[in-house]
Design an enzyme around this catalytic site. Structure first.
Site, PDB file in Angstrom:
ATOM      1  N   GLY A 126      34.695  28.186-110.121  1.00  0.00           N
ATOM      2  CA  GLY A 126      35.557  27.349-110.966  1.00  0.00           C
ATOM      3  C   GLY A 126      34.735  26.564-111.975  1.00  0.00           C
ATOM      4  O   GLY A 126      33.679  26.046-111.643  1.00  0.00           O
ATOM      5  N   VAL A 177      33.254  20.646-108.890  1.00  0.00           N
ATOM      6  CA  VAL A 177      34.112  19.457-108.888  1.00  0.00           C
ATOM      7  C   VAL A 177      34.387  18.993-107.460  1.00  0.00           C
ATOM      8  O   VAL A 177      34.736  17.835-107.250  1.00  0.00           O
ATOM      9  CB  VAL A 177      35.467  19.709-109.594  1.00  0.00           C
ATOM     10  CG1 VAL A 177      35.255  19.976-111.072  1.00  0.00           C
ATOM     11  CG2 VAL A 177      36.267  20.820-108.941  1.00  0.00           C
ATOM     12  N   ASP A 178      34.206  19.884-106.497  1.00  0.00           N
ATOM     13  CA  ASP A 178      34.513  19.527-105.109  1.00  0.00           C
ATOM     14  C   ASP A 178      33.504  18.563-104.492  1.00  0.00           C
ATOM     15  O   ASP A 178      33.761  17.982-103.450  1.00  0.00           O
ATOM     16  CB  ASP A 178      34.593  20.797-104.243  1.00  0.00           C
ATOM     17  CG  ASP A 178      35.798  21.649-104.610  1.00  0.00           C
ATOM     18  OD1 ASP A 178      36.787  21.082-105.096  1.00  0.00           O
ATOM     19  OD2 ASP A 178      35.740  22.880-104.420  1.00  0.00           O
ATOM     20  N   MET A 183      42.675  18.432-106.642  1.00  0.00           N
ATOM     21  CA  MET A 183      41.951  19.529-106.013  1.00  0.00           C
ATOM     22  C   MET A 183      41.116  19.045-104.818  1.00  0.00           C
ATOM     23  O   MET A 183      40.950  17.851-104.614  1.00  0.00           O
ATOM     24  CB  MET A 183      41.063  20.214-107.049  1.00  0.00           C
ATOM     25  CG  MET A 183      41.857  21.010-108.073  1.00  0.00           C
ATOM     26  SD  MET A 183      40.788  21.779-109.317  1.00  0.00           S
ATOM     27  CE  MET A 183      41.903  23.031-109.976  1.00  0.00           C
ATOM     28  N   GLY A 184      40.570  19.983-104.094  1.00  0.00           N
ATOM     29  CA  GLY A 184      39.746  19.696-102.922  1.00  0.00           C
ATOM     30  C   GLY A 184      40.347  20.388-101.722  1.00  0.00           C
ATOM     31  O   GLY A 184      41.179  19.815-101.036  1.00  0.00           O
ATOM     32  N   GLU A 200      45.102  18.879-102.311  1.00  0.00           N
ATOM     33  CA  GLU A 200      45.760  20.186-102.174  1.00  0.00           C
ATOM     34  C   GLU A 200      45.493  20.800-100.796  1.00  0.00           C
ATOM     35  O   GLU A 200      46.255  21.612-100.307  1.00  0.00           O
ATOM     36  CB  GLU A 200      45.259  21.153-103.254  1.00  0.00           C
ATOM     37  CG  GLU A 200      43.757  21.448-103.162  1.00  0.00           C
ATOM     38  CD  GLU A 200      43.253  22.494-104.153  1.00  0.00           C
ATOM     39  OE1 GLU A 200      44.061  23.232-104.728  1.00  0.00           O
ATOM     40  OE2 GLU A 200      42.029  22.538-104.368  1.00  0.00           O
ATOM     41  N   LEU A 220      44.079  20.639-115.422  1.00  0.00           N
ATOM     42  CA  LEU A 220      43.915  19.498-116.320  1.00  0.00           C
ATOM     43  C   LEU A 220      42.771  18.594-115.864  1.00  0.00           C
ATOM     44  O   LEU A 220      42.032  18.056-116.690  1.00  0.00           O
ATOM     45  CB  LEU A 220      45.215  18.677-116.401  1.00  0.00           C
ATOM     46  CG  LEU A 220      46.253  19.116-117.433  1.00  0.00           C
ATOM     47  CD1 LEU A 220      46.569  20.596-117.369  1.00  0.00           C
ATOM     48  CD2 LEU A 220      47.526  18.299-117.289  1.00  0.00           C
ATOM     49  N   GLN A 221      42.650  18.415-114.533  1.00  0.00           N
ATOM     50  CA  GLN A 221      41.646  17.494-114.017  1.00  0.00           C
ATOM     51  C   GLN A 221      40.225  17.996-114.239  1.00  0.00           C
ATOM     52  O   GLN A 221      39.341  17.230-114.578  1.00  0.00           O
ATOM     53  CB  GLN A 221      41.883  17.201-112.534  1.00  0.00           C
ATOM     54  CG  GLN A 221      41.651  18.364-111.588  1.00  0.00           C
ATOM     55  CD  GLN A 221      42.297  18.178-110.223  1.00  0.00           C
ATOM     56  OE1 GLN A 221      41.864  17.385-109.408  1.00  0.00           O
ATOM     57  NE2 GLN A 221      43.381  18.906-109.983  1.00  0.00           N
ATOM     58  N   ARG A 222      40.002  19.279-114.047  1.00  0.00           N
ATOM     59  CA  ARG A 222      38.604  19.737-114.118  1.00  0.00           C
ATOM     60  C   ARG A 222      38.211  20.170-115.522  1.00  0.00           C
ATOM     61  O   ARG A 222      37.050  20.495-115.772  1.00  0.00           O
ATOM     62  CB  ARG A 222      38.346  20.845-113.094  1.00  0.00           C
ATOM     63  CG  ARG A 222      38.953  22.165-113.422  1.00  0.00           C
ATOM     64  CD  ARG A 222      38.603  23.208-112.351  1.00  0.00           C
ATOM     65  NE  ARG A 222      38.812  24.531-112.904  1.00  0.00           N
ATOM     66  CZ  ARG A 222      38.900  25.649-112.194  1.00  0.00           C
ATOM     67  NH1 ARG A 222      38.807  25.600-110.881  1.00  0.00           N
ATOM     68  NH2 ARG A 222      39.074  26.804-112.791  1.00  0.00           N
TER      69      ARG A 222
END
Lengths: 418, 418
Positions: B12, B142-143, B189-190, B246, B297-299
């Site tokens: 990602g 991002v995680d 996310m996550g 999520e 949108l977040q990442r």
């Protein structure tokens, strides 16, 4: 003798409705000869009915100035529509009771179509109930669906947010499409009018990039044509980015994502059309998808507000007070576009009788013939509304948003039950 | 004699992965004695297998510099994991064939846990297949779930985005709660680690404001306790803002988003834990809700990237090249926190054997005893990661993101089927 003013926020709030509040309050402070104190209704018009007034004078000039940087409704808003005088005389009598008790001679309501109707009814109190009151509506709605005015304060900032977000998500899916997500769907607000959906189209600054397909509430959803468009774009570009309005309807006028709840205005609560469209894409085309629902994030995104929108939001608040002290009542300041390239605008004035309950949808020639995108004419209209940045101050990595003291004014009347 | 370098983006993408690319490319250009050309894989590691190489030298220094401002993966990424040498020797032989044809002596893979595993396997080519290669992993996810490193490039920007968005949406619902929405739910996310969910907690800069409840994947979802918490907050503050991962799971380890429940109309729940939680709140508490799913949108939100994150992302790209020219292989640059107040960091080095396939979850003492919020210790860890703004340039109201020419290198080997 100056009389006091009442200001209330109404309906869904925006990233810049507080800029209009700042426009009203700061301008009122410059008209001491006409306007004494500015009271804000706590939770909108409810604050008037329940005599829950906030003395905006208790907040410093710096705090009021900081409203320009702060999203949401600083005094609380309300979804509450006054019935007609015939149907609920008691409500109007109560308003007059509270206004009289606090010598309120000026009434400013900051809202959209429904609120314009409420403001119009209140403006008629002078005649119908013999209480002298000047009522001016301050336009605000992310839906951009008020008539007469060229655009609606609040819309430009949502437009900038959704266009930026679609552009960014488009770059994301474009990088992932080869081995992963093929279709991305982003749902935005807009119950009956597709203005916000249209704004996503601005992200397509060159052919072939996101968004590829837009689904407007003005165009009845045609499942077959939609799936064909998605398929074509995936074949041609490797992926397809879709922007969809929460108010998307089928040919029978049924919302694709009706939740079954209704709000105080009797409108259905919508949300969740993106997952439905996503399911369709997966089921019928077998393509991997991602979907986003921006919801409140879009209309609260002060961090990416449009400078143009911010200036207009302030200007309508300022103009409302200037109209009022000149004796205009039952009116609303409008945005008048005087030139397109370069964009120029000025403030106009419209009677509320022409505004209340009228909904301005997207003109058909703003939408391409196939119904799936915006035309150049639409781009020309939208582009100036997102122009300019107005970042809020940041502190420790987060925007520094103001919280007012919101000091209550001492009650002078007996209680009231809504 | 200098040898060429291969750089690929993996998994990602993020708002700042291209800053790492810029770090790699700009630094390589300063080490002409060791590194000749920098080839990027089109669509990540697939570009190596299919010999679809991009000559980054065809793009100007200004374009490479602009990568720092541009989200997504500029060369295309891939979700593709190499099998072990024993299980798919053919893939490794193909990599060596392509590397040999283009004299590639340096291999940089920019990704997360899975990619670290791929990079580790490629680093072993020297020994296992006798082809001399220096392989360094460039961290990105991002995680925020890579071990050893204090944080992961890409995370700080998502953290800043979700905290800002929650703060803004919180102000929105707070203004609406009296007559309308009582519960707002934002999904981030996550899948296994709650770092992004935790970052939303930073928006609560004073007691009683959003978010009130956080739902982490590390804490099994307890429906009863959750509903009680929502009810309590609505009673106390008039509303409740919820942040949910999520990857939220029930006590049997089953994802809530895959629960197979039906909504009020009998439609299957279409994925997305936010609508699932929202339905629960409405069904069990009868409260009006709104929900948002930030998804890509977040990442991709480069417009609100963290300056700290941006600098670290560039730094790991730069360090990877510096490590490589010094002969280090099978390693990854890490972020080492040397001081907290004020925050200071430096680059460290870790062996990929300690990184690959290891997942760093939230420590239990970063989550409050009731499981619904973050502790002060967690705030101290997160706060510096979102510090500083690094707005991209804007043009006509939208961020100006670069698109590279991505000129293909002439193929020298026969075709290959994946």
């Amino acid at each position: 003798m100056p009389r006091n003013a009442f200001y209330a926020q109404s309906g869904g709030v925006t990233a810049v409705i507080n800029a209009s509040a700042a426009g009203v309050i700061e301008t009122a402070r410059k008209h001491r000869k006409h306007i004494g104190k500015v009271y804000a209704g706590r939770n909108g018009i409810l604050g008037a009915l329940t005599e829950d007034l906030i003395d905006t004078g208790k907040d410093s000039p710096a705090a009021i100035r900081a409203l320009k940087n702060t999203p949401g409704g600083a005094f609380g808003s309300a979804r509450y529509k006054l019935k007609s005088l015939e149907k609920n005389r008691r409500e109007y009598e109560r308003l007059v009771e509270v206004f009289k008790a606090h010598d309120i001679g000026y009434f400013f309501l900051n809202g959209g179509n429904d609120s314009a109707d409420t403001c119009l009814k209140v403006s008629q109190i002078s005649q119908s109930m013999g209480y002298p009151l000047t009522a001016v509506h301050v336009p605000k709605t992310v839906d951009n669906d008020l008539p007469i005015t060229d655009c609606c304060p609040g819309f430009g900032s949502v437009a900038k947010y959704v266009a930026t977000s679609m552009m960014e998500a488009g770059l994301d899916i474009e990088s992932m499409a080869k081995t992963s997500t093929k279709v991305f769907i982003m749902e935005v607000m807009g119950r009956h009018a597709g203005w916000i959906t249209a704004a996503m189209g601005l992200a397509q600054t060159q052919p072939g990039i996101a968004p590829h397909v837009l689904l407007f509430p003005e165009i009845a959803f045609d499942e077959e044509a939609f799936l064909a468009a998605v398929k074509k774009n995936v074949e041609k570009f490797g992926y397809c980015a879709v922007g969809v309005s929460e108010g998307l309807q089928d040919k029978d006028g049924k919302f694709l994502a009706e939740s079954g709840l209704k709000d105080a205005f009797g409108h259905s609560q919508l949300g969740g059309v993106a997952p439905r469209i996503a399911e369709l894409v997966r089921g019928k085309l077998g393509l991997k998808h991602h979907w986003a629902v921006a919801d409140y994030l879009q209309r609260a995104a002060r961090h990416i507000a449009s400078k143009t929108d911010l200036e207009q939001s302030y200007a309508v608040g300022k103009a409302a007070v200037e109209f009022a002290v000149k004796g205009h009542t039952g009116v609303m300041p409008t945005i008048v576009r005087t030139a397109s390239k370069p964009y120029r605008w000025k403030i106009g004035m419209a009677p509320l009788t022409a505004i209340a309950n009228v909904e301005k949808k997207m003109p058909r020639d703003f939408i391409t013939a196939d119904g799936f995108h915006i035309t150049q004419k639409c781009r020309n209209y939208l582009a100036p509304l997102i122009a300019g940045e107005a970042f809020p101050p940041f502190e420790a990595g987060l925007p520094r948003y103001v919280r007012l003291k919101n000091v209550a004014v001492k009650k002078k009347t007996p209680g009231y039950t809504l």
